[in-house]
Design a protein around this motif. Structure first.
Motif, mmCIF file in Angstrom:
data_model
loop_
_atom_site.group_PDB
_atom_site.id
_atom_site.type_symbol
_atom_site.label_atom_id
_atom_site.label_comp_id
_atom_site.label_asym_id
_atom_site.label_seq_id
_atom_site.Cartn_x
_atom_site.Cartn_y
_atom_site.Cartn_z
ATOM 1 N N LEU A 41 1.489 -1.164 0.128
ATOM 2 C CA LEU A 41 0.244 -0.040 0.120
ATOM 3 C C LEU A 41 0.529 1.307 -0.725
ATOM 4 N N ARG A 42 0.241 1.727 -1.059
ATOM 5 C CA ARG A 42 1.475 2.861 -1.010
ATOM 6 C C ARG A 42 0.375 4.694 -0.176
ATOM 7 N N LEU A 43 2.078 5.396 0.565
ATOM 8 C CA LEU A 43 1.095 6.978 1.025
ATOM 9 C C LEU A 43 0.817 7.376 -0.140
ATOM 10 N N SER A 44 1.174 7.840 -1.128
ATOM 11 C CA SER A 44 0.999 8.515 -1.399
ATOM 12 C C SER A 44 -0.222 8.211 -3.009
ATOM 13 N N LEU A 45 -1.004 7.859 -2.213
ATOM 14 C CA LEU A 45 -2.596 7.406 -3.761
ATOM 15 C C LEU A 45 -2.776 8.469 -3.969
ATOM 16 N N PHE A 85 -8.541 9.554 -6.890
ATOM 17 C CA PHE A 85 -9.294 9.348 -7.548
ATOM 18 C C PHE A 85 -8.510 8.021 -8.806
ATOM 19 N N LYS A 86 -9.239 7.191 -9.100
ATOM 20 C CA LYS A 86 -9.143 6.453 -10.543
ATOM 21 C C LYS A 86 -9.753 6.327 -11.781
ATOM 22 N N THR A 87 -9.351 6.416 -12.895
ATOM 23 C CA THR A 87 -10.697 6.856 -13.975
ATOM 24 C C THR A 87 -9.908 5.298 -14.934
ATOM 25 N N TRP A 94 -6.684 -3.778 -5.710
ATOM 26 C CA TRP A 94 -5.318 -4.436 -6.341
ATOM 27 C C TRP A 94 -4.984 -2.955 -7.160
ATOM 28 N N LEU A 95 -6.002 -3.062 -7.836
ATOM 29 C CA LEU A 95 -6.236 -1.358 -8.670
ATOM 30 C C LEU A 95 -5.954 -0.592 -7.900
ATOM 31 N N TRP A 96 -6.194 -0.254 -7.081
ATOM 32 C CA TRP A 96 -6.596 0.675 -6.183
ATOM 33 C C TRP A 96 -5.583 1.620 -5.247
ATOM 34 N N GLU A 97 -4.642 0.154 -5.446
ATOM 35 C CA GLU A 97 -3.246 0.462 -5.032
ATOM 36 C C GLU A 97 -2.314 0.479 -5.289
ATOM 37 N N ARG A 98 -2.556 0.809 -7.592
ATOM 38 C CA ARG A 98 -1.568 0.975 -7.811
ATOM 39 C C ARG A 98 -1.209 2.161 -8.096
ATOM 40 N N PRO A 99 -0.413 2.869 -8.528
ATOM 41 C CA PRO A 99 0.017 4.465 -8.832
ATOM 42 C C PRO A 99 -0.793 5.049 -9.799
ATOM 43 N N GLU A 100 -1.081 3.935 -10.440
ATOM 44 C CA GLU A 100 -1.657 4.673 -12.559
ATOM 45 C C GLU A 100 -3.440 5.324 -11.843
ATOM 46 N N LYS A 101 -3.293 6.680 -12.300
ATOM 47 C CA LYS A 101 -4.628 7.222 -12.141
ATOM 48 C C LYS A 101 -5.194 6.355 -13.439
ATOM 49 N N SER A 138 -16.535 3.635 -18.788
ATOM 50 C CA SER A 138 -15.695 4.680 -18.326
ATOM 51 C C SER A 138 -16.616 4.718 -17.268
ATOM 52 N N ILE A 139 -15.870 4.660 -15.721
ATOM 53 C CA ILE A 139 -16.039 4.672 -14.880
ATOM 54 C C ILE A 139 -15.438 5.457 -13.767
ATOM 55 N N ARG A 140 -15.352 6.661 -13.045
ATOM 56 C CA ARG A 140 -14.223 7.198 -12.049
ATOM 57 C C ARG A 140 -14.621 7.114 -10.477
ATOM 58 N N ILE A 141 -13.517 6.652 -10.065
ATOM 59 C CA ILE A 141 -13.885 5.727 -8.466
ATOM 60 C C ILE A 141 -13.110 6.586 -7.931
#
Length: 236
Positions: free
Chosen positions: A9-13, A16-18, A176-183, A224-227
């Motif tokens: 888990l990254r400290l700076s996530l 939002f994710k698209t 798992w996607l949420w914890e990745r750095p990509e937006k 597409s969805i934005r979380i």
């Protein structure tokens, strides 16, 4: 089933994710379903093992790729996740890589295969994958390093995975996607998996989604969805 690995888990996530969700294009098993009007013995045919795209499916990929090129999305997506089933990988590579004669100025996103986002597993040969060692030869553009087993160790011969299991798997995948750095991430998967994942996100984690987003995807359809970070609390 938890085949996504121990991503820390990254400290700076991102706040939002698209996600760009794509159902695979028409496969030869879909053609059989359309002929019969319902799932039956035809879907048990070994000829449908790890079903490839149909000619119509290949055309759908070409059309979707044109739309993505025109929209500029190819330069926006940072990562592509694909199911390791053949029809999904053919769709992912066809849309996000295409042919060698394309404009080389495009920055191609990496394509990563993950077991956790494959279709409802078991019973039907079309949902059983070929060995990774074989698929590496056919799909050199795809990174298979996160697929743990060469042969398909998840497919069940006697019964299909139930929808609750699919939903739970979908939420683990989203976490798992949420914890990745990509937006901005594209996911090329399957109709039941995508629908159950979105329903679980809406019903179990109370993320607001339009009714139209929760319906079954058409072949090669992109949604597409934005979380937003503030809108979801991941349950352990």
């Amino acid at each position: 089933m938890d085949s996504c690995g121990g991503q820390p888990l990254r400290l700076s996530l991102p706040k939002f994710k698209t996600l760009y969700l794509v159902r695979h294009a028409q496969g030869i098993h879909n053609v059989e379903l359309e002929k019969k009007g319902e799932i039956g013995d035809a879907h048990l045919s070994p000829k449908l093992f790890d079903a490839p795209l149909s000619p119509k499916g290949i055309q759908q990929v070409s059309e979707q790729r044109k739309q993505i090129l025109e929209s500029g999305l190819l330069n926006t997506v940072e990562l592509v996740i694909t199911s390791p089933l053949r029809r999904a990988m053919e769709t992912a590579v066809g849309i996000f890589r295409g042919h060698k004669d394309i404009n080389l100025s495009h920055n191609f996103p990496p394509i990563l295969a993950l077991e956790i986002c494959r279709e409802r597993m078991g019973l039907y040969p079309c949902d059983r994958r070929e060995s990774i060692s074989t698929r590496r030869i056919c799909f050199p553009e795809i990174d298979f390093t996160m697929v743990e087993s060469d042969e398909d160790a998840l497919w069940r011969e006697e019964e299909r995975e139930n929808l609750e299991e699919v939903s739970a798997r979908g939420l683990r995948f989203l976490k798992w996607l949420w914890e990745r750095p990509e937006k901005e991430i594209a996911v090329v998967s399957h109709g039941i998996f995508l629908q159950q994942t979105l329903r679980a996100l809406h019903e179990k984690l109370s993320v607001p989604l339009e009714d139209s987003v929760l319906t079954r995807f058409a072949n090669c359809e992109l949604r597409s969805i934005r979380i937003d970070k503030s809108a979801v609390t991941w349950k352990q």
